[in-house]
Design a protein around this motif. Sequence first.
Motif, short mmCIF file in Angstrom:
data_model
loop_
_atom_site.label_atom_id
_atom_site.label_comp_id
_atom_site.label_asym_id
_atom_site.label_seq_id
_atom_site.Cartn_x
_atom_site.Cartn_y
_atom_site.Cartn_z
N VAL A 1 43.04 -86.98 15.83
CA VAL A 1 43.19 -85.73 15.05
C VAL A 1 44.74 -85.87 14.88
O VAL A 1 45.44 -85.57 15.62
CB VAL A 1 42.59 -84.38 15.34
CG1 VAL A 1 43.08 -83.43 14.62
CG2 VAL A 1 41.03 -84.51 15.79
N MET A 2 45.11 -86.16 13.54
CA MET A 2 46.53 -86.18 13.23
C MET A 2 47.13 -85.43 12.12
O MET A 2 46.20 -84.77 11.47
CB MET A 2 46.58 -87.95 12.48
CG MET A 2 45.75 -87.91 11.34
SD MET A 2 46.07 -89.79 10.57
CE MET A 2 47.71 -89.24 9.79
N GLY A 3 48.18 -85.24 12.31
CA GLY A 3 48.84 -84.43 11.07
C GLY A 3 50.14 -83.96 11.89
O GLY A 3 50.80 -84.39 12.99
N VAL A 4 51.24 -83.15 10.96
CA VAL A 4 52.44 -82.79 11.32
C VAL A 4 52.40 -81.68 12.25
O VAL A 4 51.12 -81.14 12.67
CB VAL A 4 53.30 -82.17 10.38
CG1 VAL A 4 53.66 -83.34 9.06
CG2 VAL A 4 52.54 -81.18 9.59
N SER A 5 53.30 -81.38 13.10
CA SER A 5 53.46 -80.32 14.07
C SER A 5 53.04 -79.07 13.41
O SER A 5 53.56 -78.85 12.26
CB SER A 5 54.81 -80.17 14.62
OG SER A 5 54.89 -79.04 15.58
N GLY A 6 51.92 -78.38 13.96
CA GLY A 6 51.54 -77.11 13.53
C GLY A 6 50.30 -76.99 12.51
O GLY A 6 49.77 -76.02 11.80
N ALA A 7 49.73 -78.31 12.29
CA ALA A 7 48.78 -78.52 11.40
C ALA A 7 47.42 -78.11 12.00
O ALA A 7 46.56 -78.01 11.43
CB ALA A 7 48.52 -79.75 11.19
N GLY A 8 47.44 -78.02 13.24
CA GLY A 8 46.22 -77.31 14.04
C GLY A 8 45.46 -78.69 14.78
O GLY A 8 44.19 -78.45 14.80
N LYS A 9 46.38 -79.51 14.85
CA LYS A 9 45.70 -80.77 15.84
C LYS A 9 44.82 -80.48 17.01
O LYS A 9 43.52 -80.68 17.34
CB LYS A 9 46.65 -81.70 16.02
CG LYS A 9 47.26 -82.39 14.75
CD LYS A 9 48.10 -83.49 15.17
CE LYS A 9 49.38 -83.04 16.04
NZ LYS A 9 50.35 -82.15 15.12
N SER A 10 45.46 -79.41 17.95
CA SER A 10 44.85 -79.16 19.20
C SER A 10 43.69 -78.29 19.03
O SER A 10 42.66 -78.66 19.35
CB SER A 10 45.75 -78.45 20.04
OG SER A 10 46.81 -79.41 20.42
N THR A 11 43.80 -77.36 18.20
CA THR A 11 42.45 -76.59 17.92
C THR A 11 41.30 -77.28 17.15
O THR A 11 40.28 -77.36 17.73
CB THR A 11 42.86 -75.48 16.54
OG1 THR A 11 43.96 -74.57 17.17
CG2 THR A 11 41.83 -74.43 16.14
N ILE A 12 41.60 -78.29 16.37
CA ILE A 12 40.54 -79.00 15.58
C ILE A 12 40.05 -80.28 16.60
O ILE A 12 38.75 -80.32 16.84
CB ILE A 12 40.76 -79.44 14.41
CG1 ILE A 12 41.47 -78.52 13.25
CG2 ILE A 12 39.75 -80.51 13.78
CD1 ILE A 12 40.31 -77.53 13.08
N ALA A 13 40.78 -80.80 17.32
CA ALA A 13 40.49 -81.66 18.18
C ALA A 13 39.68 -80.86 19.28
O ALA A 13 38.75 -81.66 19.70
CB ALA A 13 41.73 -82.30 18.85
N ARG A 14 39.87 -80.03 19.88
CA ARG A 14 39.20 -79.21 20.98
C ARG A 14 37.66 -78.84 20.57
O ARG A 14 36.59 -78.97 21.07
CB ARG A 14 39.92 -78.11 21.33
CG ARG A 14 39.10 -77.06 22.23
CD ARG A 14 38.31 -77.76 23.48
NE ARG A 14 39.16 -78.46 24.23
CZ ARG A 14 38.90 -79.59 24.94
NH1 ARG A 14 37.47 -80.06 25.01
NH2 ARG A 14 39.51 -80.22 25.59
N ARG A 15 37.63 -78.23 19.24
CA ARG A 15 36.33 -78.05 18.49
C ARG A 15 35.49 -79.27 18.23
O ARG A 15 34.23 -79.36 18.45
CB ARG A 15 36.51 -77.39 17.18
CG ARG A 15 37.18 -75.89 17.63
CD ARG A 15 37.21 -75.11 16.15
NE ARG A 15 37.81 -73.93 16.34
CZ ARG A 15 36.93 -72.97 16.19
NH1 ARG A 15 35.65 -72.94 15.74
NH2 ARG A 15 37.43 -71.64 16.38
N LEU A 16 36.11 -80.44 17.92
CA LEU A 16 35.45 -81.69 17.70
C LEU A 16 34.74 -82.27 18.92
O LEU A 16 33.58 -82.59 19.31
CB LEU A 16 36.28 -82.80 17.05
CG LEU A 16 36.54 -82.60 15.55
CD1 LEU A 16 37.85 -83.46 15.10
CD2 LEU A 16 35.16 -82.79 14.76
N ALA A 17 36.01 -82.38 19.95
CA ALA A 17 35.37 -82.66 21.39
C ALA A 17 34.20 -81.87 21.97
O ALA A 17 33.30 -82.45 22.38
CB ALA A 17 36.69 -82.64 22.59
N ASP A 18 34.47 -80.56 21.93
CA ASP A 18 33.20 -79.66 22.12
C ASP A 18 31.91 -79.98 21.49
O ASP A 18 30.87 -79.90 22.10
CB ASP A 18 33.82 -78.26 22.16
CG ASP A 18 34.73 -77.77 23.14
OD1 ASP A 18 35.05 -78.61 24.29
OD2 ASP A 18 35.31 -76.58 23.06
#
Length: 175
Positions: free
Chosen positions: A8-25
């Motif tokens: 899950v890529m993009g600039v800082s603040g794009a929401g990478k952690s949020t989206i990655a966590r949801r995808l992983a879950d």
Amino acid sequence: MTATCLVVMGVSGAGKSTIARRLADSLGWPMAEADEFHPPANIDKMTAGVPLTDADRAPWLAALRDWITEQSRNGIDTVVTCSALKHGYRDVLREARARVRFVHLAGGQDLVTDRLSTRSGHFMPPSLLDSQFGDLEELAADEDGVTVDLARSPEEIVESALLRLDLHPGAPPGR
């Protein structure tokens, strides 16, 4: 079968952690934060508001690539967050012995700036956002991935990414 790694890529603040966590879950896959692979010198530079150079990023990307390979060797599909701003950086990640696929969270700088202004507890200051947008290279035709509008809700982003990547919650990759 080769394991898959969603980056899950993009600039800082794009929401990478949020989206990655949801995808992983959703997929039932473990997740890793690329920020945890940075050497202390990189974190010190970013905290001081100094953009990283390609040379600074090289060992960080290699460590992440090696972690993806290790997980794949164990048959583990993964989701990772990584800015992966340049095609060359993504090339390093694609050297992993896994099917590396990208979910690019793309959006305007004003939206990302607004998000960063409300975020706390992260070493990446908003002042480095200009350099990140300056470095950002869109996914190329030779890269396995999708671009998703970060202005959409997290649920819509995850649903779109899974659909477009033909990934199904709880099923092996590509099934």
